[in-house]
Scaffold this active site. Structure first.
Site, short mmCIF file in Angstrom:
data_model
loop_
_atom_site.label_atom_id
_atom_site.label_comp_id
_atom_site.label_asym_id
_atom_site.label_seq_id
_atom_site.Cartn_x
_atom_site.Cartn_y
_atom_site.Cartn_z
N ARG A 6 66.88 -3.18 56.75
CA ARG A 6 66.30 -3.32 58.09
C ARG A 6 65.55 -4.66 58.26
O ARG A 6 64.52 -4.73 58.92
CB ARG A 6 65.37 -2.15 58.41
CG ARG A 6 66.07 -0.82 58.59
CD ARG A 6 65.10 0.26 59.01
NE ARG A 6 64.12 0.53 57.95
CZ ARG A 6 62.96 1.12 58.15
NH1 ARG A 6 62.60 1.50 59.35
NH2 ARG A 6 62.13 1.32 57.13
N SER A 25 54.73 12.63 71.38
CA SER A 25 54.17 11.81 70.31
C SER A 25 53.17 10.80 70.86
O SER A 25 53.25 10.37 72.01
CB SER A 25 55.29 11.07 69.58
OG SER A 25 56.04 10.29 70.49
N ILE A 40 54.88 13.21 76.74
CA ILE A 40 56.13 13.80 76.27
C ILE A 40 56.00 14.38 74.86
O ILE A 40 56.79 15.22 74.46
CB ILE A 40 57.27 12.76 76.34
CG1 ILE A 40 57.43 12.29 77.79
CG2 ILE A 40 58.60 13.32 75.85
CD1 ILE A 40 57.63 13.40 78.81
N LYS A 46 72.64 4.95 77.47
CA LYS A 46 73.41 5.23 76.26
C LYS A 46 74.77 4.52 76.28
O LYS A 46 75.43 4.43 77.31
CB LYS A 46 73.63 6.74 76.12
CG LYS A 46 72.36 7.53 75.88
CD LYS A 46 71.79 7.28 74.50
CE LYS A 46 70.47 7.98 74.30
NZ LYS A 46 70.61 9.41 74.08
N GLU A 77 63.34 10.45 82.32
CA GLU A 77 63.09 9.01 82.47
C GLU A 77 63.43 8.60 83.89
O GLU A 77 64.51 8.89 84.39
CB GLU A 77 63.96 8.22 81.48
CG GLU A 77 63.85 6.73 81.61
CD GLU A 77 64.78 6.15 82.67
OE1 GLU A 77 64.34 5.19 83.34
OE2 GLU A 77 65.90 6.63 82.82
N LEU A 85 66.31 -7.19 60.05
CA LEU A 85 66.26 -7.67 61.43
C LEU A 85 65.15 -6.98 62.20
O LEU A 85 64.43 -7.62 62.98
CB LEU A 85 67.61 -7.46 62.13
CG LEU A 85 67.68 -8.01 63.55
CD1 LEU A 85 67.52 -9.52 63.57
CD2 LEU A 85 68.98 -7.62 64.24
N CYS A 89 58.90 8.88 78.07
CA CYS A 89 59.33 9.34 76.76
C CYS A 89 58.11 9.40 75.85
O CYS A 89 56.99 9.16 76.28
CB CYS A 89 60.39 8.37 76.22
SG CYS A 89 61.48 9.10 74.97
N HIS A 98 59.40 2.16 76.81
CA HIS A 98 60.24 1.30 75.98
C HIS A 98 59.96 -0.17 76.21
O HIS A 98 60.67 -1.04 75.71
CB HIS A 98 61.72 1.62 76.22
CG HIS A 98 62.10 2.98 75.73
ND1 HIS A 98 61.99 4.10 76.52
CD2 HIS A 98 62.55 3.42 74.53
CE1 HIS A 98 62.39 5.16 75.82
NE2 HIS A 98 62.72 4.77 74.62
N GLU A 133 51.82 14.51 66.94
CA GLU A 133 52.94 14.48 65.98
C GLU A 133 52.75 13.48 64.84
O GLU A 133 53.71 12.89 64.35
CB GLU A 133 54.26 14.21 66.73
CG GLU A 133 54.55 15.22 67.82
CD GLU A 133 55.84 14.96 68.56
OE1 GLU A 133 56.66 14.15 68.10
OE2 GLU A 133 56.02 15.56 69.64
#
Length: 767
Positions: A15, A444, A442, A118, A676, A17, A737, A705, A495
């Site tokens: 990971r 967390s 939402i 998506k 959303e 990047l 979210c 986001h 959470e």
């Protein structure tokens, strides 16, 4: 016979990047350091494929955020709101690029991010191109040329991978009325011609155009656009070798179109739609070669060489070995990097798996075997492959008779609440006593470096279970108090004990196994580590009751129990392929149902069962929709229907278009749905308004986001838009979210503004 790879994971085997991007965004490293990480990943990927013996190695499959956003930058599809950033002194191309992806809020500028959704039916998210009437395009980035030059420097005459012009347009959204985005094809084509001209001048021999929409239901206009665009490209470049890659489904009614395009190679996905091979072979013209997508690019199971060789033999008998290309079904972007890093997996299960690096070797081995190799290593590999495939079919690890019997005995009643929503709402309000425009989040809250370090220390044995438990309780209590202080109506516990919304549950369910480094990109720097569902699924013990009870004991307000739904656990895992997905989903639904019932017994009166992936799981062809929706909706209802009327069931969905499945969402019969909406400026609500959605709904008013903090006024504006289409009595106020990936400073500012917006909207409505 030749081999090629459609695309390779770009996050780096560890990971690299992700870490570099996040350091760059926070100002901890400079641009050149980020670019160096990118170049190193590209070189590593190319060398892996070169050493394996791949014939055509891709370039331009690397991206710092998203390949569709890359294309928007390359062709100059840059919305005008970002032009000010491009003109800023010392502003770089990547600064503009990241602003388009993430929004921009500094130096006196406050610019929203582009919409994200998506990538077909995967858990990867792409940045949606924005199109306007008579839009002009121009070549605006050298990324593709720099990567080709980099590959050449590494001794590889690579195959540039480009999103095909028609699919690029179809991936975008018209941002004004009165035109069809396909009308822009004539304006876009000259830029593609310019790209190909420069690549040809650099020495490129092969070009891969990704055209996944050829495997979807498309309009006659789209079909005509395909013909005209590719005819023009072929006319301009008679010597370039062109590959059109389709994936995620079969060509079906687009078969004659795809096989008539003036290209050299057509790639088909024989994992998702093996039946199409015979249809393609019956119609393929003599001047067209065929790329067989045989190695699963979206799952982690070892290829069945014997089965794949049957496909190769069949194709070669029809068109000849020299016209056959062997490849994965799609880009390996959706697979983890390297199985060799998994040193703690059960050896029997590990022997059933293949990650991206192993899949590259499988592609090469299939070519060697199909050509009758005498290479002892390859022949040994073939024998070991046979044994692994046979072992998986008969292993005692996979099957649990009790689980099979329980799923087989499910009745229709188990998928029904006791009463209709109207009756349930009255019962719930008697107990919950919620205000107009109730506020919640939402689930967390930010997982800081400190929280993550506790988990790491606990796993290493540096913290005892008691010490870890105490730290998490303190963080949970602090979060409960803070929510009380700012006036949120329905609280969450944050959470902090959870790693990932699917992984956390999978770790406590039978039939799952976990990797240490099986990361795949979800969007930008966000990576997920999907669980592997290898066998029958069941819940041995309660999973969330302890933390939900603790959180509820700390406050007089209601705290939501937080669960991930069966369809999302299925979609966001690597799923066993030896039984129907619907059967696996039903097993998970029963496990979640048991948890819901236990939460209710523990005094939790509001329970959220997140299903962000329900739209994502929809088959790409409409002919398969109803069959999928029947079992997906049933699975949710099984999970949610074991409680009394007075217990309020929430669900959450994000980054999906709902218009075409709104009735099915209503059939899920959740008391409250949160979705959303902020990036689309409440556009998604139109579906709920046109249908007159009967239950309650929380349209997100805060885009989590993006790091930008929306103002109270901005959120009030979104709430007013929501009230135009949804009655106020049905509205909740919440972010888009979960807040896990955000920082506390921005989270606190945004939620304080959100609560203030809800109160002001409530006062205005009362007046």
């Amino acid at each position: 016979m030749q081999t090629h790879i459609l695309g390779y994971p770009r996050i780096g085997s560890k990971r690299e990047l992700k870490k570099a991007c996040e350091q760059y965004w926070s100002g901890k490293i400079v641009l050149e350091e980020l670019l160096t990480v990118g170049r190193n990943i590209c070189n590593q990927n190319w060398n892996i494929q070169k050493e394996a013996g791949v014939d055509l190695i891709p370039c331009n499959d690397f991206s710092y955020y998203d390949q569709v956003l890359d294309m928007s930058l390359i062709v100059g599809a840059i919305p005008t709101r970002y032009h000010e950033i491009a003109l800023k002194k010392n502003s770089t191309e990547l600064d503009l690029y990241f602003a388009m992806a993430r929004g921009y809020q500094k130096d006196g500028l406050d610019i929203t991010a582009m919409e994200m959704t998506k990538w077909f039916d995967t858990n990867y998210h792409y940045i949606v191109p924005e199109f306007y009437k008579n839009q002009q395009f121009k070549l605006s980035s050298d990324k593709i040329f720099n990567e080709f030059a980099g590959a050449k420097q590494a001794g590889i005459n690579a195959k540039p991978v480009i999103i095909g012009p028609v699919s690029y347009l179809l991936l975008g959204k018209e941002k004004e009325d009165g035109f069809d985005k396909l009308e822009l094809a004539g304006n876009l084509l000259p830029v593609y011609i310019e790209i190909l001209t420069r690549l040809q001048e650099q020495g490129a021999e092969w070009i891969q155009f990704d055209e996944p929409f050829l495997a979807l239901d498309i309009s006659e206009k789209a079909k005509e656009t395909y013909q005209s665009i590719y005819s023009e490209i072929r006319k301009k470049f008679p010597k370039l070798k062109l590959i059109v890659a389709t994936y995620f489904d079969g060509l079906k009614d687009n078969l004659s179109l795809a096989t008539s395009l003036p290209v050299n190679v057509l790639h088909i996905d024989l994992v998702r739609n093996p039946e199409q091979l015979e249809e393609v072979l019956n119609i393929i013209p003599e001047n067209l070669s065929l790329s067989l997508g045989l190695v699963d690019g979206r799952n982690i199971w070892k290829n069945d060489y014997e089965k794949s060789l049957g496909f190769i033999t069949k194709a070669a008998e029809k068109v000849g070995h020299e016209r056959i290309f062997i490849a994965p079904s799609c880009s390996l972007l959706h697979a983890p990097c390297d199985l060799d890093f998994e040193t703690e997996l059960n050896p029997e299960i590990k022997n059933w798996l293949a990650f991206a690096r192993q899949k590259v070797k499988e592609v090469v081995a299939l070519k060697e075997l199909a050509e009758g190799t005498e290479n002892k290593d390859i022949l040994t590999d073939f024998e070991e492959n046979r044994k692994a495939v046979a072992n998986r079919k008969t292993s005692s690890l996979i099957h649990n008779d009790k689980v099979k019997q329980r799923t087989g005995a499910i009745t229709e009643k188990e998928a029904q609440r006791n009463n209709i929503f109207k009756i349930r709402k009255e019962e719930q309000q008697k107990i919950l006593q919620l205000p107009l425009f109730p506020t919640t989040t939402i689930g967390s809250f930010p997982q800081t470096a400190e929280v993550r370090s506790w988990r790491a220390q606990f796993k290493k044995g540096n913290l005892t279970p008691e010490q870890y438990d105490t730290l998490l309780k303190e963080e949970t209590q602090r979060t409960i108090r803070w929510q009380e202080d700012i006036g949120i109506d329905v609280l969450v516990h944050g959470e902090f004990e959870r790693n990932d919304m699917v992984e956390y549950f999978g770790e406590q369910l039978e039939g799952f196994v976990f990797t240490k480094n099986g990361w795949v990109q979800s969007y930008g720097s966000r990576c997920v580590k999907p669980p592997v569902i290898f066998g029958d699924v069941s819940r041995p013990t309660p999973m969330t009751v302890y933390w939900s009870q603790y959180a509820q004991s700390q406050t007089g307000k209601w705290v939501k129990g937080m669960l991930t739904g069966p369809v999302t656990i299925l979609q966001w895992s690597f799923v066993r392929d030896d039984q129907p997905r619907s059967e696996t989903c039903k097993q998970i639904a029963l496990a979640i149902r048991d948890e819901v019932v236990d939460l209710e017994k523990a005094g939790i009166r509001i329970i959220q069962i997140d299903e962000p992936a329900i739209r994502e799981g929809l088959p790409l062809r409409k002919e398969g929709w109803q069959a999928y929706l029947k079992w997906a909706v049933e699975a949710f209802r099984i999970s949610a229907s074991g409680v009394e009327d007075a217990t309020q069931i929430h669900t959450h969905m994000c980054y999906s278009e709902f218009n075409d499945i709104i009735e099915n969402i209503a059939d899920m019969d959740a008391d409250v749905i949160t979705i959303e909406c902020s990036r689309s400026q409440m556009e998604l609500l139109n579906a709920f308004a046109d249908f007159r959605y009967p239950n309650e709904i929380g349209p997100g008013v805060y885009d989590i986001h993006s790091p930008r903090v929306p103002s109270k006024e901005e959120m009030i504006g979104l709430l007013k838009k929501a009230q135009e289409v949804i009655p106020a009595s049905q509205l909740w106020v919440n972010p888009d979210c979960g807040l896990k990936t955000r920082h506390w400073e921005e989270t606190e500012k945004a939620l304080i503004a959100m609560v203030a917006a809800a109160k002001e909207a409530s006062v205005e409505y009362a007046v």
